[in-house]
Design an enzyme around this catalytic site. Sequence first.
Site, mmCIF file in Angstrom:
data_model
loop_
_atom_site.group_PDB
_atom_site.id
_atom_site.type_symbol
_atom_site.label_atom_id
_atom_site.label_comp_id
_atom_site.label_asym_id
_atom_site.label_seq_id
_atom_site.Cartn_x
_atom_site.Cartn_y
_atom_site.Cartn_z
ATOM 1 N N ASP A 117 -4.406 -7.090 0.612
ATOM 2 C CA ASP A 117 -5.600 -7.544 1.327
ATOM 3 C C ASP A 117 -6.419 -6.445 1.994
ATOM 4 O OD1 ASP A 117 -3.935 -6.717 3.335
ATOM 5 O OD2 ASP A 117 -3.301 -8.720 3.908
ATOM 6 N N GLU B 224 1.078 -9.733 -4.550
ATOM 7 C CA GLU B 224 1.156 -10.290 -3.192
ATOM 8 C C GLU B 224 -0.022 -11.245 -2.949
ATOM 9 O OE1 GLU B 224 2.892 -7.860 0.206
ATOM 10 O OE2 GLU B 224 1.030 -8.501 1.148
ATOM 11 N N GLU C 184 -8.644 -8.698 6.644
ATOM 12 C CA GLU C 184 -7.705 -8.930 5.538
ATOM 13 C C GLU C 184 -7.717 -10.369 5.018
ATOM 14 O OE1 GLU C 184 -6.951 -7.308 8.342
ATOM 15 O OE2 GLU C 184 -6.519 -5.271 7.658
ATOM 16 N N HIS D 167 -0.971 -1.643 14.830
ATOM 17 C CA HIS D 167 -2.172 -0.960 14.338
ATOM 18 C C HIS D 167 -3.325 -1.889 13.992
ATOM 19 C CE1 HIS D 167 -2.082 -2.257 10.119
ATOM 20 N NE2 HIS D 167 -0.772 -2.281 10.256
ATOM 21 N N ARG E 258 -6.534 -4.082 13.449
ATOM 22 C CA ARG E 258 -7.877 -4.002 14.031
ATOM 23 C C ARG E 258 -8.085 -5.020 15.145
ATOM 24 N NH1 ARG E 258 -12.133 -1.301 10.723
ATOM 25 N NH2 ARG E 258 -10.679 -0.193 9.408
ATOM 26 N N HIS F 213 0.466 5.077 14.278
ATOM 27 C CA HIS F 213 -0.522 5.054 13.181
ATOM 28 C C HIS F 213 -1.591 6.119 13.447
ATOM 29 C CE1 HIS F 213 -3.633 3.384 10.524
ATOM 30 N NE2 HIS F 213 -2.723 2.562 10.015
HETATM 31 C C1 UD1 Z 1 -5.866 -0.274 6.785
HETATM 32 C C2 UD1 Z 1 -6.098 -1.680 6.234
HETATM 33 C C3 UD1 Z 1 -5.095 -2.652 6.831
HETATM 34 C C4 UD1 Z 1 -3.675 -2.152 6.667
HETATM 35 C C5 UD1 Z 1 -3.573 -0.750 7.230
HETATM 36 C C6 UD1 Z 1 -2.196 -0.210 6.956
HETATM 37 C C7 UD1 Z 1 -8.395 -2.292 5.752
HETATM 38 C C8 UD1 Z 1 -9.658 -2.843 6.278
HETATM 39 N N1 UD1 Z 1 -7.423 -2.138 6.636
HETATM 40 O O1 UD1 Z 1 -6.178 -0.313 8.174
HETATM 41 O O2 UD1 Z 1 -5.211 -3.898 6.148
HETATM 42 O O3 UD1 Z 1 -2.804 -3.003 7.371
HETATM 43 O O4 UD1 Z 1 -4.524 0.088 6.575
HETATM 44 O O5 UD1 Z 1 -1.907 0.903 7.718
HETATM 45 O O6 UD1 Z 1 -8.297 -2.012 4.576
HETATM 46 N N2 UD1 Z 1 -6.332 7.584 9.264
HETATM 47 C C9 UD1 Z 1 -5.987 8.905 9.072
HETATM 48 N N3 UD1 Z 1 -5.058 9.200 8.112
HETATM 49 C C10 UD1 Z 1 -4.438 8.246 7.362
HETATM 50 C C11 UD1 Z 1 -4.775 6.908 7.592
HETATM 51 C C12 UD1 Z 1 -5.731 6.583 8.538
HETATM 52 O O7 UD1 Z 1 -6.494 9.785 9.717
HETATM 53 O O8 UD1 Z 1 -3.589 8.583 6.534
HETATM 54 C C13 UD1 Z 1 -7.364 7.258 10.283
HETATM 55 C C14 UD1 Z 1 -8.784 7.658 9.826
HETATM 56 O O9 UD1 Z 1 -9.517 8.086 10.941
HETATM 57 C C15 UD1 Z 1 -9.348 6.338 9.294
HETATM 58 C C16 UD1 Z 1 -8.721 5.368 10.300
HETATM 59 O O10 UD1 Z 1 -7.390 5.851 10.496
HETATM 60 O O11 UD1 Z 1 -10.744 6.313 9.285
HETATM 61 C C17 UD1 Z 1 -8.693 3.935 9.862
HETATM 62 O O12 UD1 Z 1 -8.195 3.777 8.542
HETATM 63 P P1 UD1 Z 1 -8.565 2.444 7.687
HETATM 64 O O13 UD1 Z 1 -7.879 2.495 6.373
HETATM 65 O O14 UD1 Z 1 -10.031 2.235 7.676
HETATM 66 O O15 UD1 Z 1 -7.978 1.279 8.568
HETATM 67 P P2 UD1 Z 1 -6.500 0.968 9.038
HETATM 68 O O16 UD1 Z 1 -6.595 0.478 10.426
HETATM 69 O O17 UD1 Z 1 -5.596 2.080 8.697
HETATM 70 N N1 UDP Z 2 5.868 2.496 7.465
HETATM 71 C C1 UDP Z 2 6.224 3.816 7.201
HETATM 72 N N2 UDP Z 2 6.115 4.733 8.208
HETATM 73 C C2 UDP Z 2 5.684 4.406 9.440
HETATM 74 C C3 UDP Z 2 5.303 3.056 9.695
HETATM 75 C C4 UDP Z 2 5.392 2.126 8.672
HETATM 76 O O1 UDP Z 2 6.646 4.153 6.098
HETATM 77 O O2 UDP Z 2 5.616 5.284 10.305
HETATM 78 C C5 UDP Z 2 5.978 1.514 6.374
HETATM 79 C C6 UDP Z 2 6.707 0.239 6.714
HETATM 80 O O3 UDP Z 2 8.101 0.364 6.504
HETATM 81 C C7 UDP Z 2 6.072 -0.747 5.766
HETATM 82 C C8 UDP Z 2 4.639 -0.261 5.661
HETATM 83 O O4 UDP Z 2 4.666 1.097 6.079
HETATM 84 O O5 UDP Z 2 6.641 -0.662 4.466
HETATM 85 C C9 UDP Z 2 3.752 -1.089 6.543
HETATM 86 O O6 UDP Z 2 2.526 -0.478 6.633
HETATM 87 P P1 UDP Z 2 1.496 -0.746 7.796
HETATM 88 O O7 UDP Z 2 2.206 -1.250 8.985
HETATM 89 O O8 UDP Z 2 0.667 0.485 7.905
HETATM 90 O O9 UDP Z 2 0.552 -1.864 7.158
HETATM 91 P P2 UDP Z 2 0.666 -3.450 6.980
HETATM 92 O O10 UDP Z 2 1.971 -3.775 6.367
HETATM 93 O O11 UDP Z 2 0.467 -4.048 8.330
HETATM 94 O O12 UDP Z 2 -0.494 -3.771 6.102
#
Ligand code: UD1
Ligand code: UDP
Length: 373
Positions: A98, A120, A134, A210, A212, A243
């Site tokens: 999602d 999924e 999502e 984490h 939103r 995160h």
């Molecule tokens: C995204 C997904 C969410 C998922 C989450 C898992 C969307 C809208 N959201 O949210 O569904 O649960 O990932 O973690 O698709 N950033 C870094 N390095 C990284 C990752 C993130 O610096 O490796 C920072 C960046 O500033 C980036 C911000 O996090 O712009 C947000 O990342 P984004 O993928 O937009 O949203 P998440 O909150 O991570």
């Molecule tokens: N995870 C990881 N390292 C971390 C935190 C989470 O490998 O420091 C793994 C966790 O075991 C799970 C996945 O990341 O498999 C979940 O991702 P996240 O919480 O970012 O996203 P969501 O599942 O909420 O979409």
Amino acid sequence: MKKIRVLSIFGTRPEAIKMCPLIKELNKYDKIESVVCVTGQHRQMLDQVLMNFEIMPDYDLNLMKEQQSLTSITASILLELEKLFPEINPDLVLVHGDTTTSATAALAAYYQQIPVGHVEAGLRTHNIYSPFPEEMNRKIISQIAELFFCPTESNKKNLERENIYKNIYITGNTVIDAFKYTVKKQYKFKNESLRKIEFDGFRVILMTAHRRENVGKPLENICRAAKRIVDENQDIQIICPVHLNPSVRDTIVSILENQERIHLIEPLDVDDMHNVMARSYLIMTDSGGLQEEGPYFGIPVVVLRTETERLEAIEAGTAKLAGVCEEAVYSMVRQLLNNRKEYRKMAQAVNPYGDGHASKKIVEAIIKWGQVL
Ligand code: UD1
Ligand code: UDP
């Protein structure tokens, strides 16, 4: 014989963890030509997973920007995939779950009339603002997809309520397949900070947040509740891999930094994460993935959200929904820490997310579908 060219597209950490076992399975079959494209919606957190599973994408769009907006990441994915699809010419595009990557890749495929398989599929809260965005992302994918791979029976029912009946397969969740690669006996942590934490004689709570919709006040509440729990229980340690989203980090660090027995650490690679989970006493999380993983290890999960699409875990008795008020989170965790009977009941509940063969079931369904191409 013509091979089925399957293009898997993903971009964030959780998608990668759940798609990598499937990609390894796709690679085993002569009838399939597997191509992998990552959008790079996440950078570091995605790369950690790719390294763990030793998967080298064929295409990397490398799109992540610091604090990217939903619109900007959506627009860039659409534009990049528009160019890429004619070059790859896939028979099927696979997306997962999602995220923005998933919904946008499905839309981009639809624009070029390429069939989409949804891994999924069928999760719903029925509230389009929670989880945001999502819930809408997965509804959009359901309208586009041709093949639906549902983790559970209740996910299938959700689709049927939306008049989707064709090509639905109940497979279990591929995250259970991932454990075959990550969980090891006698595992030694790679992360230095983890190695220094004393597990013996302590009950360890693994905490992540984490989402939103939790950024801001709800996340502050969650952190305050966690702090109270640690202050009042000398045998509790909290491990919190933070995160990389700056809005999330700022809040968690401002409330929980430099607290005794609270360990704020960098995102863990998935090997470390799954193995630390195996040794934890309790999970506090707003993550989707952790709600599915806790039950596999028999670790009770306190869900830091107001609703969840993973109702199977609640119904099986392995997870409880705490909400996001400080007092509610605090009371629920406190009760589980103090009431051994209730804790044991949760820990002994059965994992509803499958037997670790989801990937095989998905590939077999794709091959069957591909016979009519
Ligand atoms: C995204 C997904 C969410 C998922 C989450 C898992 C969307 C809208 N959201 O949210 O569904 O649960 O990932 O973690 O698709 N950033 C870094 N390095 C990284 C990752 C993130 O610096 O490796 C920072 C960046 O500033 C980036 C911000 O996090 O712009 C947000 O990342 P984004 O993928 O937009 O949203 P998440 O909150 O991570
Ligand atoms: N995870 C990881 N390292 C971390 C935190 C989470 O490998 O420091 C793994 C966790 O075991 C799970 C996945 O990341 O498999 C979940 O991702 P996240 O919480 O970012 O996203 P969501 O599942 O909420 O979409």
